[in-house]
Enzyme design. Structure first.
Site, PDB file in Angstrom:
ATOM      1  N   GLY A  28      44.092  22.303  21.853  1.00  0.00           N
ATOM      2  CA  GLY A  28      44.758  22.845  23.034  1.00  0.00           C
ATOM      3  C   GLY A  28      43.859  23.711  23.897  1.00  0.00           C
ATOM      4  N   HIS A  34      38.307  17.895  27.421  1.00  0.00           N
ATOM      5  CA  HIS A  34      39.414  17.226  26.728  1.00  0.00           C
ATOM      6  C   HIS A  34      39.970  16.091  27.587  1.00  0.00           C
ATOM      7  CE1 HIS A  34      39.868  21.485  25.074  1.00  0.00           C
ATOM      8  NE2 HIS A  34      39.723  20.787  23.968  1.00  0.00           N
ATOM      9  N   GLY A 144      34.412  14.416  21.309  1.00  0.00           N
ATOM     10  CA  GLY A 144      33.381  14.798  22.262  1.00  0.00           C
ATOM     11  C   GLY A 144      32.028  15.011  21.590  1.00  0.00           C
ATOM     12  N   ASP A 147      30.861  18.598  20.185  1.00  0.00           N
ATOM     13  CA  ASP A 147      30.907  18.974  18.762  1.00  0.00           C
ATOM     14  C   ASP A 147      30.317  17.814  17.971  1.00  0.00           C
ATOM     15  OD1 ASP A 147      32.596  21.529  18.973  1.00  0.00           O
ATOM     16  OD2 ASP A 147      33.722  20.062  20.121  1.00  0.00           O
TER      17      ASP A 147
HETATM   18  P1  AMP Z   1      38.851  21.198  20.483  1.00  0.00           P
HETATM   19  O1  AMP Z   1      40.150  21.403  21.209  1.00  0.00           O
HETATM   20  O2  AMP Z   1      37.823  22.208  20.815  1.00  0.00           O
HETATM   21  O3  AMP Z   1      39.039  20.954  19.016  1.00  0.00           O
HETATM   22  O4  AMP Z   1      38.252  19.843  21.055  1.00  0.00           O
HETATM   23  C1  AMP Z   1      38.989  18.648  21.007  1.00  0.00           C
HETATM   24  C2  AMP Z   1      38.073  17.499  21.341  1.00  0.00           C
HETATM   25  O5  AMP Z   1      37.543  17.690  22.660  1.00  0.00           O
HETATM   26  C3  AMP Z   1      36.867  17.404  20.394  1.00  0.00           C
HETATM   27  O6  AMP Z   1      36.601  16.039  20.128  1.00  0.00           O
HETATM   28  C4  AMP Z   1      35.775  18.047  21.199  1.00  0.00           C
HETATM   29  O7  AMP Z   1      34.482  17.600  20.851  1.00  0.00           O
HETATM   30  C5  AMP Z   1      36.137  17.580  22.605  1.00  0.00           C
HETATM   31  N1  AMP Z   1      35.495  18.452  23.601  1.00  0.00           N
HETATM   32  C6  AMP Z   1      35.528  19.817  23.657  1.00  0.00           C
HETATM   33  N2  AMP Z   1      34.767  20.270  24.679  1.00  0.00           N
HETATM   34  C7  AMP Z   1      34.244  19.165  25.275  1.00  0.00           C
HETATM   35  C8  AMP Z   1      33.358  18.953  26.377  1.00  0.00           C
HETATM   36  N3  AMP Z   1      32.855  19.967  27.081  1.00  0.00           N
HETATM   37  N4  AMP Z   1      33.033  17.680  26.694  1.00  0.00           N
HETATM   38  C9  AMP Z   1      33.508  16.633  25.977  1.00  0.00           C
HETATM   39  N5  AMP Z   1      34.349  16.762  24.935  1.00  0.00           N
HETATM   40  C10 AMP Z   1      34.706  17.997  24.578  1.00  0.00           C
END
Ligand code: AMP
Length: 280
Positions: A28, A34, A144, A147
């Site tokens: 979130g 995202h 993404g 990570d």
């Molecule tokens: P998170 O909400 O941080 O767990 O991220 C959810 C998904 O979004 C994960 O697969 C992350 O790697 C991806 N994500 C987060 N930040 C970015 C970004 N700047 N560019 C691309 N994907 C992202």
């Protein structure tokens, strides 16, 4: 757009979808990073399911679980605008009933980098992602490159455990000045927001050195560290130049190398990476 808060509700809505399903798991507080995953899922599948779940088991005792930013109303509006079909947003007891005893563990790939700095982190990630895959039954799931270790660990897990889906890694989305988008960027005060650019600058330096023919991982690492240390607000956790398949540190760079780093700037610990030797 349907909102499912329980596993039973999600399964009921999932049953009504026909054709391929693209799945985007998130914690979130959504941003363009995202949403780029949601758009790719939308373009490649008949339906899209996103999840919002701040997963307690991937946070250590000193991590920011309770301080993790949340804004469900806004997240839902953004997902609706991207034509998401279903949003799964369970509460922790739904995903972790008190009698649960099972974990999913990926060896080796999880030892260093984030795994080295955050013991137990990847066990939490691989367990929750497996549970989400089993519940959602996606055709494809989107992660993404931001990570990168997480994405590679999940790809390996899906392959090793014969999971019936494709794990797709999507490019990192950046602010116009190069800072990788992250939910945690909200905690940067203006001077720290400026200081946080040092991550991207150090990756650019690595790219530049590599393009000029430098192949010593140690020399590139050292130059990056020197640059970051010039920024008083930045505190290095790690700077790594590793093999893209094993994630083990390299001495000499061959065809390809993953350059990744974790740096604390003020409260948040920020991550970024690039792959050297890859046409982006
Ligand atoms: P998170 O909400 O941080 O767990 O991220 C959810 C998904 O979004 C994960 O697969 C992350 O790697 C991806 N994500 C987060 N930040 C970015 C970004 N700047 N560019 C691309 N994907 C992202």
């Amino acid at each position: 757009m349907k909102i499912a808060k329980t596993i039973a509700e999600l399964k009921e809505s999932r049953r009504q979808l026909q054709g391929s399903v693209g799945f985007v798991p998130t914690m979130g507080f959504l941003h363009e990073g995202h949403l780029s995953l949601v758009r790719q899922a939308r373009a490649e599948n008949a339906s899209v399911i996103a999840s919002i779940f701040v997963n307690p088991t991937q946070f250590g005792p000193n991590d920011d679980f309770s301080a993790y930013p949340r804004d469900t109303e806004r997240d839902l509006a953004l997902l609706k605008k991207e034509s998401t079909d279903i949003v799964f947003m369970p509460e922790p007891p739904e995903m972790y009933p008190p009698n649960a005893r099972s974990w999913v563990v990926v060896d080796g790939l999880t030892d260093g980098l984030e795994g080295g700095s955050r013991p137990g982190h990847f066990r939490g990630v691989t367990t929750i992602v497996t549970k989400l895959f089993n519940i959602v039954e996606p055709t494809r799931s989107y992660f993404g490159q931001k990570d990168v270790q997480q994405a590679l660990v999940i790809q390996k897990m899906a392959q090793d455990l014969n999971m019936n889906l494709e794990v797709i890694i999507c490019p990192t989305v950046r602010e116009t000045d190069g800072l990788a988008m992250s939910s945690r960027n909200v905690y940067l005060v203006p001077e720290e927001r400026q200081a946080a650019l040092v991550l991207f600058q150090s990756l650019n330096l690595a790219q530049q050195l590599y393009s000029n023919g430098e192949r010593s991982a140690e020399r590139i690492r050292r130059e990056m560290i020197t640059l970051i240390e010039h920024e008083p607000r930045a505190e290095i956790d790690y700077v790594s130049i590793a093999d893209t398949a094993t994630l083990k540190e390299l001495d000499k760079i061959g065809e390809k190398a993953l350059v990744s780093l974790a740096v604390k700037v003020g409260k948040p610990r920020l991550l970024d990476n690039i792959v050297l030797g890859e046409l982006i």
